[in-house]
Enzyme design. Structure first.
Site, mmCIF file in Angstrom:
data_model
loop_
_atom_site.group_PDB
_atom_site.id
_atom_site.type_symbol
_atom_site.label_atom_id
_atom_site.label_comp_id
_atom_site.label_asym_id
_atom_site.label_seq_id
_atom_site.Cartn_x
_atom_site.Cartn_y
_atom_site.Cartn_z
ATOM 1 N N ARG A 104 1.277 -1.389 -0.176
ATOM 2 C CA ARG A 104 -0.208 -0.209 0.168
ATOM 3 C C ARG A 104 0.477 1.835 0.585
ATOM 4 N NH1 ARG A 104 -3.932 1.689 4.500
ATOM 5 N NH2 ARG A 104 -3.057 1.791 5.777
ATOM 6 N N THR A 108 -0.765 7.342 -1.006
ATOM 7 C CA THR A 108 -2.526 7.148 -1.573
ATOM 8 C C THR A 108 -3.064 6.253 -0.828
ATOM 9 O OG1 THR A 108 -1.819 6.372 -3.052
ATOM 10 C CG2 THR A 108 -0.689 8.445 -3.795
ATOM 11 N N ASP A 200 0.721 -2.121 12.535
ATOM 12 C CA ASP A 200 0.924 -3.372 10.573
ATOM 13 C C ASP A 200 1.458 -4.414 11.242
ATOM 14 O OD1 ASP A 200 2.425 -3.394 8.414
ATOM 15 O OD2 ASP A 200 2.476 -1.648 8.130
ATOM 16 N N ASP A 203 4.423 -5.910 9.540
ATOM 17 C CA ASP A 203 6.049 -4.793 10.855
ATOM 18 C C ASP A 203 5.553 -6.768 11.786
ATOM 19 O OD1 ASP A 203 6.852 -3.173 8.732
ATOM 20 O OD2 ASP A 203 6.220 -1.974 10.124
HETATM 21 C C1 PRP Z 1 -0.822 -4.133 4.771
HETATM 22 C C2 PRP Z 1 -2.143 -4.907 4.617
HETATM 23 C C3 PRP Z 1 -2.964 -5.785 3.585
HETATM 24 C C4 PRP Z 1 -3.274 -4.606 2.929
HETATM 25 C C5 PRP Z 1 -4.821 -4.115 3.779
HETATM 26 O O1 PRP Z 1 -0.296 -4.073 4.170
HETATM 27 O O2 PRP Z 1 -1.111 -6.754 5.105
HETATM 28 O O3 PRP Z 1 -2.407 -6.480 2.743
HETATM 29 O O4 PRP Z 1 -2.063 -3.517 3.997
HETATM 30 O O5 PRP Z 1 -4.519 -2.041 3.397
HETATM 31 P P1 PRP Z 1 -5.759 -2.052 2.764
HETATM 32 O O6 PRP Z 1 -6.908 -2.446 2.656
HETATM 33 O O7 PRP Z 1 -5.793 0.053 2.569
HETATM 34 O O8 PRP Z 1 -5.456 -1.953 0.950
HETATM 35 P P2 PRP Z 1 0.627 -3.530 3.463
HETATM 36 O O9 PRP Z 1 0.512 -2.448 2.304
HETATM 37 O O10 PRP Z 1 1.311 -2.462 4.979
HETATM 38 O O11 PRP Z 1 1.963 -4.207 2.929
HETATM 39 P P3 PRP Z 1 3.215 -5.369 3.851
HETATM 40 O O12 PRP Z 1 1.733 -6.890 4.254
HETATM 41 O O13 PRP Z 1 3.716 -5.863 2.886
HETATM 42 O O14 PRP Z 1 3.345 -4.957 5.062
HETATM 43 N N1 URA Z 2 -2.442 -2.419 7.323
HETATM 44 C C1 URA Z 2 -1.876 -3.394 8.456
HETATM 45 O O1 URA Z 2 -1.210 -3.984 8.504
HETATM 46 N N2 URA Z 2 -2.966 -2.823 9.098
HETATM 47 C C2 URA Z 2 -3.700 -1.394 9.017
HETATM 48 O O2 URA Z 2 -4.337 -1.466 10.476
HETATM 49 C C3 URA Z 2 -3.869 -1.175 8.174
HETATM 50 C C4 URA Z 2 -3.527 -1.647 6.643
#
Ligand code: PRP
Ligand code: URA
Length: 209
Positions: A104, A108, A200, A203
């Site tokens: 994400r 944006t 997150d 993380d």
């Molecule tokens: C997080 C989570 C989802 C997304 C959710 O991933 O695991 O994939 O955010 O948010 P959304 O519904 O607003 O799209 P992130 O983009 O942080 O990537 P990561 O899993 O690599 O940390």
């Molecule tokens: N992605 C995450 O990992 N946590 C949130 O709360 C939203 C998006």
């Protein structure tokens, strides 16, 4: 309109309560996410079709049940969806596994695609998409669009925690996809994080922050 099923099983609810706590470290967080995913998979597969087959036990012939219908595939959204794979595979070990990489954009909040590798016959399979978090819904919606572009037609989405905004987005973009969640939270904050949420997920699973 897609169905939204909230799994209220006490074991699932208890474990979600544990991973929300900020003091829970990476090892426990990862273990419990996997356990929740397994329990959710158990509930989400309740409607899989069965057929009767005749077999022989060491004692006698009998008729038993066996899964019929489409074979299954699981597709985690990288990274955080990886944390759910082992738990799901413990329930459905014969499933094939695809991977969709999306992150994400922090400004944006739009999903950015960086990887897609799916089983060759994924269009013949029933697909379970895994991601612990459904926030704006952008990532899950984009992943499901990618699966549909590969011909997948039977898709279910499994998230541990969802925001109302994400559910609404999914129902608008993919009214044919049922959503399985363990908790429907209150709202998104100004950074697009789910409130109260768990922070997150990526993380916390991988210990990157
Ligand atoms: C997080 C989570 C989802 C997304 C959710 O991933 O695991 O994939 O955010 O948010 P959304 O519904 O607003 O799209 P992130 O983009 O942080 O990537 P990561 O899993 O690599 O940390
Ligand atoms: N992605 C995450 O990992 N946590 C949130 O709360 C939203 C998006």
């Amino acid at each position: 309109m897609s169905k939204v099923l909230i799994f209220d099983h006490p074991l699932i609810q208890h474990k979600v309560g544990v991973i929300r706590r900020k003091e829970v470290g990476t090892k426990d967080f990862r273990t419990i996410v996997s356990e929740i995913a397994g329990l959710m998979c158990y509930e989400a597969t309740r409607d899989l079709r069965l057929r009767d087959v005749e077999i022989e036990t060491p004692i006698a012939k009998t008729v038993v049940k066996e899964l019929s219908g489409r074979k299954l595939a699981v597709v985690p959204i990288l990274r955080a969806g990886l944390g759910m794979v082992d738990g799901v595979l413990a329930m459905i070990p014969a499933a094939k596994i695809g991977h969709i990489g999306l992150y994400r954009d922090p400004e944006t909040l739009e999903p950015v695609e960086y990887y897609c590798k799916l089983p060759e016959d994924c269009d013949q399979r029933e697909v379970f998409v895994l991601d612990p978090m459904l926030a704006t819904g952008g990532s899950s919606s984009a992943a499901i669009t990618m699966l549909k572009e590969h011909g997948c037609r039977q898709i279910r989405l499994m998230n541990i925690i969802a925001a109302p905004e994400g559910v609404a987005r999914m129902q608008k973009d993919h009214p044919d996809v049922d959503i399985y969640i363990a908790a429907l939270d209150d709202h998104l904050n100004e950074h697009g994080y789910i409130v109260p949420g768990l922070g997150d997920a990526g993380d916390r699973i991988f210990g990157t922050k």
